[in-house]
Design an enzyme around this catalytic site. Structure first.
Site, PDB file in Angstrom:
ATOM      1  N   GLU A  92       0.916  -1.134   0.019  1.00 46.50           N
ATOM      2  CA  GLU A  92      -0.177  -0.020   0.101  1.00 46.50           C
ATOM      3  C   GLU A  92       1.126   1.281  -0.052  1.00 46.50           C
ATOM      4  OE1 GLU A  92      -3.195   2.195   2.678  1.00 46.50           O
ATOM      5  OE2 GLU A  92      -2.862   0.229   3.227  1.00 46.50           O
ATOM      6  N   ASP A  93       2.013   1.435   0.780  1.00 47.29           N
ATOM      7  CA  ASP A  93       2.607   2.476   0.984  1.00 47.29           C
ATOM      8  C   ASP A  93       4.019   2.677   0.281  1.00 47.29           C
ATOM      9  OD1 ASP A  93       0.620   3.026   2.652  1.00 47.29           O
ATOM     10  OD2 ASP A  93       1.674   2.570   4.725  1.00 47.29           O
TER      11      ASP A  93
END
Length: 749
Positions: A92-93
């Site tokens: 996600e990051d």
């Protein structure tokens, strides 16, 4: 420059120390020792998150490490889950993808990480919070691997423990979501310890003052409780020692959230909550096969010392709860005249109670076994709900939630098979739990050989036979008395399908009717007809024709056969007139352009803004001094709700991005309506005293007063106009000083 590197070195040491603690915790468990893959996952995640800080200022990798520790220590999962926890934010990051994770760590870990990765957009569109979407994705993956949800709960627990560094509007959103979705999920998976902590933390951020108030009262009464515990358990210890069992006895104090919840639902003060203390006896069985017998032996022994409550024996040893919980609960009358609950569990049962389904793996090599039947059943229900998507996020979350919170009852089929159903299930729910076909064609049921309607609520121990008929169809009113998620989603799906069929048939019948009358079916004609029948829109009109609740006839012909001239005139004035008015309305509105709302700032509720810009929610009637939050609706209006209002709870979970933090800034000039409930012993002149206190002493205006007495006990409701919560407290305290008034509480309505 040197300072920076000093800071970096300190961070590196902190990260390394945290990782070593994780490894030591893992090595002390019974799992296979797969240290290499955990180290590999840690190094990969550490590299991926390098240089990134959390809001609190610590390195980002500390979050995945903390989640991995919770997964290992508090949920008791193994290396696959620990790796997935360490990697859960990488996709996600950072720039890495699920494919990269799969190539390095294999498909199993990649699949779990994918389930934990949030998604953007989705079937609920922009109207709903991404949270409902993420939750949906989570459940989809969970039906393949339950570890996804366990890691997600660990992730949420760490976020809640560090919630202090977030903005207030984020705090309410996350705390609300936690209470609405994650605490019930933890409960459903048997993670009682985590469920309690999640509830307490949510409560602490949503109602800080009440939290500290209850905490102080608990601390103040701790010595007293300890004394009661010692006196109560002393004779039990003597008897258990004679039995020769290995055991230990613990005191269990009710959680702060549970106390507050009980105070709210039962309308009682802290001092009137009598089940703050429970006693837990945890023993090692003499041998595994004797576990059940040992439970009952202990029960018999302690019920010789203290008298048991005849209706309060809960046997979850023979019938475990759906989340695997096993224990024998018995309520005994202590020497101080108070009932005290005693929970009897073996070491194994205690592990299952605290770690839920994760503990089953600890006791079963390779997992599996009949205990997972209930979990499988629940996951299957969720899968069915997911296969039939609800158009609205709130409906979807509600449907799932129905099955999360439910306690179970046990009912029998005519052949004597035992079925577990959620509490408050009706005969209709039971029919759908057997098969959709049986549910959709059922006309009634026989419970214990007596004929009952489909809305009949089932009790534990009932024997239920469903009566069906081929000609029966699903009725819209069934939605009102179906209580389980499965039955409701099936009924809704069948009704939607029927509606579509009716709509199509209705459209064909209308076209046929117009064809005979030689009228062209255009929008104006159809609008005329549905207005004639008081329908909201043409869809509803078609459905009503299709299901024969509207029969087209003479009235419709007359409506359509008006002279065309007048018809046109009407139509023309309608269209131009409408536009003109709209323009004027728009022109009027333009000067009053609302200033944009910054969701990151705390919104001040002043007298002026309350009257002009904001709406007080009808569902919970907040007044100054209540813990409140704001919700920005589709028309950009701010609606003020109490933080504990059930509607607000749904909004926080489904539309979290529209929640704003608010605080009161009023000065006792506006009046708000509140409802006060009073109860006590009836006496002469009581009504006079009540009105004296409210009107004379406090100068408060009474709008409505309703009192009734029954067998010497009176109860009633008073509607009053007050300025804020302080006024309400003053009224309640002063009314309690009146002799014979026993309880005074503010209620919603």
């Amino acid at each position: 420059m040197e300072n920076v590197s000093q800071k970096e070195i300190a961070d590196e040491e902190m990260i390394e120390q945290e990782f070593q603690e994780l490894l030591n915790d893992y090595l002390s468990t019974k799992h296979r020792k797969r240290v290499e893959i955990i180290t590999k996952a840690f190094n990969f995640a550490n590299q991926a998150h390098k240089g990134i800080k959390r809001r609190s200022g610590e390195p980002y990798i500390m979050h995945p490490l903390a989640v991995a520790k919770i997964v290992c220590n508090e949920i008791g999962l193994g290396s696959t889950s620990i790796c997935a926890a360490l990697l859960h934010d990488v996709v996600e990051d950072t720039d890495y993808t699920v494919e990269d994770i799969e190539n390095i760590f294999g498909p199993k870990i990649a699949q779990i990480v994918d389930g934990l990765t949030k998604i953007s957009g989705g079937i609920f569109g922009d109207r709903a919070s991404a949270q409902a979407e993420n939750f949906k994705k989570l459940l989809l993956t969970m039906s393949n691997d339950v570890r996804v949800i366990l890691i997600k709960i660990a992730d949420r627990l760490h976020n809640m423990r560090t919630l202090g560094s977030m903005l207030p509007n984020k705090q309410y959103k996350i705390a609300g979501e936690t209470l609405y979705i994650y605490a019930p999920l933890a409960n459903r998976l048997g993670l009682y310890k985590i469920k309690t902590e999640l509830e307490n933390l949510s409560f602490k951020y949503e109602h800080p003052e009440e939290y500290h108030e209850i905490e102080e009262k608990l601390n103040a009464t701790a010595a007293m409780r300890d004394k009661v515990f010692q006196e109560f358990t002393a004779p039990i210890v003597t008897q258990l020692n004679k039995m020769g069992l290995k055991y230990h006895i613990l005191a269990r104090v009710k959680s702060i959230y549970s106390i507050w919840n009980k105070m709210q639902t039962k309308h009682v003060p802290f001092e009137e909550i009598y089940d703050l203390l429970a006693v837990r006896i945890i023993f090692e069985p003499r041998n595994p096969d004797e576990e059940l017998n040992d439970c009952f032996d202990i029960y018999v022994t302690i019920s010789k010392i203290y008298k048991p409550h005849p209706d309060r024996l809960r046997d979850w040893v023979s019938h475990p709860k759906a989340n695997g919980y096993q224990a024998l609960h018995v309520t005994l009358m202590g020497t101080n005249g108070q009932w005290i609950e005693v929970q009897i569990r073996s070491e194994r049962m205690n592990d299952v109670a605290e770690q839920g389904f994760a503990a089953h793996w600890k006791y079963k090599d390779g997992g599996g076994g009949e205990d997972e039947g209930e979990l499988e059943k629940w996951l299957r229900t969720i899968k069915e709900i997911l296969d039939d998507p609800q158009p609205d996020a709130i409906d979807f979350l509600d449907t799932i939630k129905l099955n999360l919170f439910a306690s179970e009852i046990f009912v029998f089929t005519p052949k004597g098979e035992l079925k577990t159903m959620p509490q408050n299930s009706t005969a209709l729910d039971f029919a759908f739990s057997l098969h959709t076909d049986i549910g959709s064609h059922c006309i009634g049921a026989q419970v214990n050989h007596k004929l009952v309607p489909l809305s009949h609520k089932l009790q534990s121990g009932d024997q239920v036979e469903i009566i069906t008929s081929k000609s029966q169809r699903v009725q819209p009113q069934w939605e009102a008395f179906a209580t389980t998620a499965r039955a409701r989603s099936k009924i809704a799906a069948i009704l939607r399908k029927d509606r579509k069929t009716n709509q199509k048939e209705g459209e064909e019948m209308l076209n046929e009717f117009l064809k005979v009358e030689e009228i062209r079916p255009d929008a104006i004609v159809i609008k005329k007809l549905y207005k004639l029948h008081n329908m909201k829109n043409e869809e509803e009109f078609y459905v009503a024709i299709g299901n024969r609740s509207i029969v087209l006839g003479e009235a419709d012909k007359n409506e359509l056969k008006e002279k065309p001239g007048t018809n046109w005139k009407k139509y023309l004035t309608f269209s131009f007139g409408g536009n003109n008015n709209n323009k004027e309305a728009a022109a009027e509105k333009e000067p009053q352009e609302k200033e944009p709302i910054n969701p990151k700032q705390i919104l001040k509720l002043t007298e002026e803004s309350i009257q002009k810009n904001y709406l007080m929610a009808e569902c919970c009637h907040p007044i100054p001094g209540d813990d409140v939050l704001g919700y920005i609706d589709e028309n950009n209006r701010v609606i003020i709700h109490k933080r504990q209002c059930p509607v607000a709870a749904k909004l926080k979970s489904s539309y979290g991005n529209r929640i704003i933090a608010t605080e009161w800034d009023t000065h006792k000039s506006l009046s708000f309506l509140v409802y006060i409930y009073i109860k006590g012993i009836d006496s002469m002149g009581l009504l006079n005293e009540v009105t004296q206190v409210i009107s004379r002493q406090l100068g408060v205006n009474i709008r409505k007063l309703n009192l009734e007495t029954n067998d010497g006990i009176f109860e009633g409701k008073i509607q009053l106009y007050v300025h804020d919560v302080d006024d309400v407290k003053a009224i309640c305290n002063n009314l309690l000083k009146v002799p014979n008034i026993k309880s005074v509480t503010r209620v919603e309505e």
